[in-house]
Design an enzyme around this catalytic site. Structure first.
Site, mmCIF file in Angstrom:
data_model
loop_
_atom_site.group_PDB
_atom_site.id
_atom_site.type_symbol
_atom_site.label_atom_id
_atom_site.label_comp_id
_atom_site.label_asym_id
_atom_site.label_seq_id
_atom_site.Cartn_x
_atom_site.Cartn_y
_atom_site.Cartn_z
ATOM 1 N N ASP A 182 0.324 -9.917 -4.036
ATOM 2 C CA ASP A 182 -0.711 -9.775 -3.172
ATOM 3 C C ASP A 182 -0.196 -11.172 -1.973
ATOM 4 O O ASP A 182 -0.367 -12.263 -2.559
ATOM 5 C CB ASP A 182 -1.710 -10.085 -3.794
ATOM 6 C CG ASP A 182 -3.206 -10.275 -2.737
ATOM 7 O OD1 ASP A 182 -2.657 -10.183 -1.694
ATOM 8 O OD2 ASP A 182 -4.030 -10.139 -3.119
ATOM 9 N N GLY A 242 -6.048 -2.562 5.016
ATOM 10 C CA GLY A 242 -4.771 -2.969 4.482
ATOM 11 C C GLY A 242 -4.630 -4.410 4.367
ATOM 12 O O GLY A 242 -5.633 -5.215 3.764
ATOM 13 N N VAL A 243 -3.440 -4.968 4.737
ATOM 14 C CA VAL A 243 -3.013 -6.536 4.239
ATOM 15 C C VAL A 243 -3.948 -7.403 5.159
ATOM 16 O O VAL A 243 -4.544 -8.701 5.092
ATOM 17 C CB VAL A 243 -1.649 -6.795 4.667
ATOM 18 C CG1 VAL A 243 -1.399 -6.363 5.950
ATOM 19 C CG2 VAL A 243 -1.280 -8.091 3.859
ATOM 20 N N ASP A 244 -4.049 -6.660 6.456
ATOM 21 C CA ASP A 244 -5.056 -7.341 7.361
ATOM 22 C C ASP A 244 -6.591 -7.854 6.812
ATOM 23 O O ASP A 244 -7.006 -8.968 6.721
ATOM 24 C CB ASP A 244 -5.443 -6.497 8.725
ATOM 25 C CG ASP A 244 -5.763 -7.241 9.921
ATOM 26 O OD1 ASP A 244 -5.882 -8.501 9.845
ATOM 27 O OD2 ASP A 244 -6.156 -6.544 10.906
ATOM 28 N N VAL A 279 -0.839 1.848 7.242
ATOM 29 C CA VAL A 279 -1.897 2.423 8.188
ATOM 30 C C VAL A 279 -0.990 3.316 9.494
ATOM 31 O O VAL A 279 -1.163 4.323 9.954
ATOM 32 C CB VAL A 279 -2.915 1.756 8.710
ATOM 33 C CG1 VAL A 279 -3.712 2.538 9.701
ATOM 34 C CG2 VAL A 279 -3.893 1.507 7.490
HETATM 35 N N1 APR Z 1 -0.292 -7.947 0.262
HETATM 36 C C1 APR Z 1 0.921 -7.560 0.664
HETATM 37 N N2 APR Z 1 1.186 -6.508 1.139
HETATM 38 C C2 APR Z 1 0.088 -5.636 1.484
HETATM 39 C C3 APR Z 1 -1.207 -6.133 0.916
HETATM 40 C C4 APR Z 1 -1.322 -7.357 0.406
HETATM 41 N N3 APR Z 1 -2.338 -7.711 0.023
HETATM 42 N N4 APR Z 1 -1.951 -5.092 1.441
HETATM 43 C C5 APR Z 1 -1.159 -3.861 1.710
HETATM 44 N N5 APR Z 1 -0.045 -4.194 1.866
HETATM 45 C C6 APR Z 1 1.160 -3.471 2.301
HETATM 46 C C7 APR Z 1 0.934 -2.204 2.576
HETATM 47 O O1 APR Z 1 1.269 -1.483 1.269
HETATM 48 C C8 APR Z 1 1.954 -1.654 3.424
HETATM 49 O O2 APR Z 1 3.442 -1.529 2.806
HETATM 50 O O3 APR Z 1 1.406 -4.142 3.606
HETATM 51 C C9 APR Z 1 2.065 -2.886 4.346
HETATM 52 C C10 APR Z 1 1.342 -2.776 5.619
HETATM 53 O O4 APR Z 1 0.149 -1.947 5.729
HETATM 54 P P1 APR Z 1 -1.140 -2.103 6.643
HETATM 55 O O5 APR Z 1 -1.722 -3.445 6.068
HETATM 56 O O6 APR Z 1 -1.578 -0.763 6.550
HETATM 57 O O7 APR Z 1 -0.446 -2.650 8.028
HETATM 58 P P2 APR Z 1 0.350 -1.503 9.058
HETATM 59 O O8 APR Z 1 0.896 -0.596 8.458
HETATM 60 O O9 APR Z 1 0.859 -2.753 9.954
HETATM 61 O O10 APR Z 1 -0.908 -1.107 10.017
HETATM 62 C C11 APR Z 1 -1.799 -2.139 10.693
HETATM 63 O O11 APR Z 1 -3.853 -1.514 9.535
HETATM 64 O O12 APR Z 1 -5.883 -2.357 8.751
HETATM 65 C C12 APR Z 1 -5.072 -2.187 9.809
HETATM 66 O O13 APR Z 1 -5.699 -3.862 11.277
HETATM 67 C C13 APR Z 1 -4.684 -3.497 10.745
HETATM 68 O O14 APR Z 1 -5.073 -1.720 12.318
HETATM 69 C C14 APR Z 1 -3.834 -2.685 11.682
HETATM 70 C C15 APR Z 1 -3.197 -1.490 10.895
#
Ligand code: APR
Length: 313
Positions: free
Chosen positions: A153, A175-177, A263
């Site tokens: 994480d 997600g990570v955001d 996402v």
């Molecule tokens: N630590 C590391 N990696 C993570 C974590 C975490 N805590 N949570 C999720 N991930 C990984 C996911 O498995 C994925 O491989 O981060 C990668 C990116 O996934 P998303 O967070 O969905 O980001 P992204 O595909 O760039 O989409 C961005 O998602 O929630 C929204 O606000 C954000 O609209 C934006 C979109």
């Protein structure tokens, strides 16, 4: 005898990783006989692993008792392993194996709590990142420790900056955001509101607030539409612009998630290749950055990064 770790040594030892991940292999047995002084008895496979650690120079002579407290800090803060170098790993193996002599069952606990596996996974990451950087003077491989891959994480890492895969508004999401905003606390959102959003491929920086990381670099990856709308180039710009900001702020350790692969639907392997090649290119020309960590959420992303790093390095 030399205590040098060579690629050959590393490869021999990494062969045992499957032992530690394979649930079918019985590494030890707890004796139920109440009068025994040795409650744990180790299997043949486990004894082979220990012998190999000795033979491949992973057990070194040093004052491990004085170092025991440092070794324990890697158990309480496993994320410290993400920046451990080879000589630290040698000390960790040595300390845990020596400790078993005084405290029977210590190694069994280190297997149960996956600490031994985590040490091996760090070795695997060092191997993947640096195996082909040959030191021609000695005919041995020199480990590059500038990049590493870990599973975990990103919000837990005590690095200078973590990168957020954000959306254009920079106002948080899933997600990570979402994980980063939850862990950093509401002050992060308050600072983000002042930034007027961020264009796709660009990057902006804020403080880390309650996160162990000092800074958060927010970048917006492209949404995947099939690959014909400049997605590759935009994803490459996310890495370049995030690293440029890190260099501008004189940050030394930066952790990236796999931008756009959640996402936003970017195919993992294609995204991995862009991430690894952009980071390699950047590190080549910017020596101020010491460590870039690719943080994978789950085993399949982790395997994908290791494969791509091996292919591209
Ligand atoms: N630590 C590391 N990696 C993570 C974590 C975490 N805590 N949570 C999720 N991930 C990984 C996911 O498995 C994925 O491989 O981060 C990668 C990116 O996934 P998303 O967070 O969905 O980001 P992204 O595909 O760039 O989409 C961005 O998602 O929630 C929204 O606000 C954000 O609209 C934006 C979109």
């Amino acid at each position: 005898m030399s205590t040098q770790i060579t690629i050959k040594n590393l490869e021999n030892i990494l062969g045992f990783v499957t032992l530690l991940t394979n649930q079918e292999v019985k590494l030890y047995d707890i004796q139920t006989e109440p009068l025994t002084f040795e409650p744990y008895c180790y299997s043949k496979e486990f004894n082979e692993l220990i012998t190999a650690l000795y033979q491949e120079n992973f057990i070194i002579s040093f004052d491990w008792l004085a170092w025991k407290q440092s070794a324990d800090s890697f158990i309480t803060n496993p994320e410290l392993l993400t920046v451990a170098d080879i000589s630290t790993l040698q000390k960790l193996f040595t300390t845990h194996i020596r400790q078993e002599r005084f405290c029977s069952g210590h190694l069994a606990r280190m297997i149960d709590n996956k600490h031994l596996l985590a040490i091996f996974q760090r070795l695997q990451a060092i191997y993947a990142a640096g195996m082909l950087e040959n030191n021609h003077n000695h005919g041995e491989a020199k480990m590059s420790q500038q990049t590493s891959v870990i599973q975990g994480d990103i919000t837990q890492l005590p690095v200078d900056a973590i990168v957020n895969a954000a959306k254009n508004s920079l106002l948080g999401g899933g997600g990570v955001d979402g994980a980063i905003h939850r862990a950093a606390g509401p002050e992060l959102l308050a600072e983000c509101r002042l930034l007027n959003g961020c264009a796709t491929g660009e990057a902006k920086i804020t403080k880390g607030y309650q996160l162990p990381a000092k800074w958060v670099i927010h970048t917006v990856g492209p949404v995947w539409y099939g690959g014909d709308r400049g997605e590759d180039e935009m994803l490459g710009r996310c890495y370049r612009n995030s690293l440029a900001l890190a260099a501008q702020y004189q940050l030394k350790t930066i952790a990236f998630p796999a931008i756009s692969t959640g996402v936003y639907g970017f195919p993992m392997e294609r995204a991995c290749k862009i991430a690894v090649s952009e980071v390699n290119k950047f590190l080549h020309s910017h020596k101020s950055i010491e460590q870039v960590i690719f943080v994978c959420f789950g085993q399949s992303a982790y395997d994908c990064y290791l494969k791509v790093i091996r292919e591209l390095t």
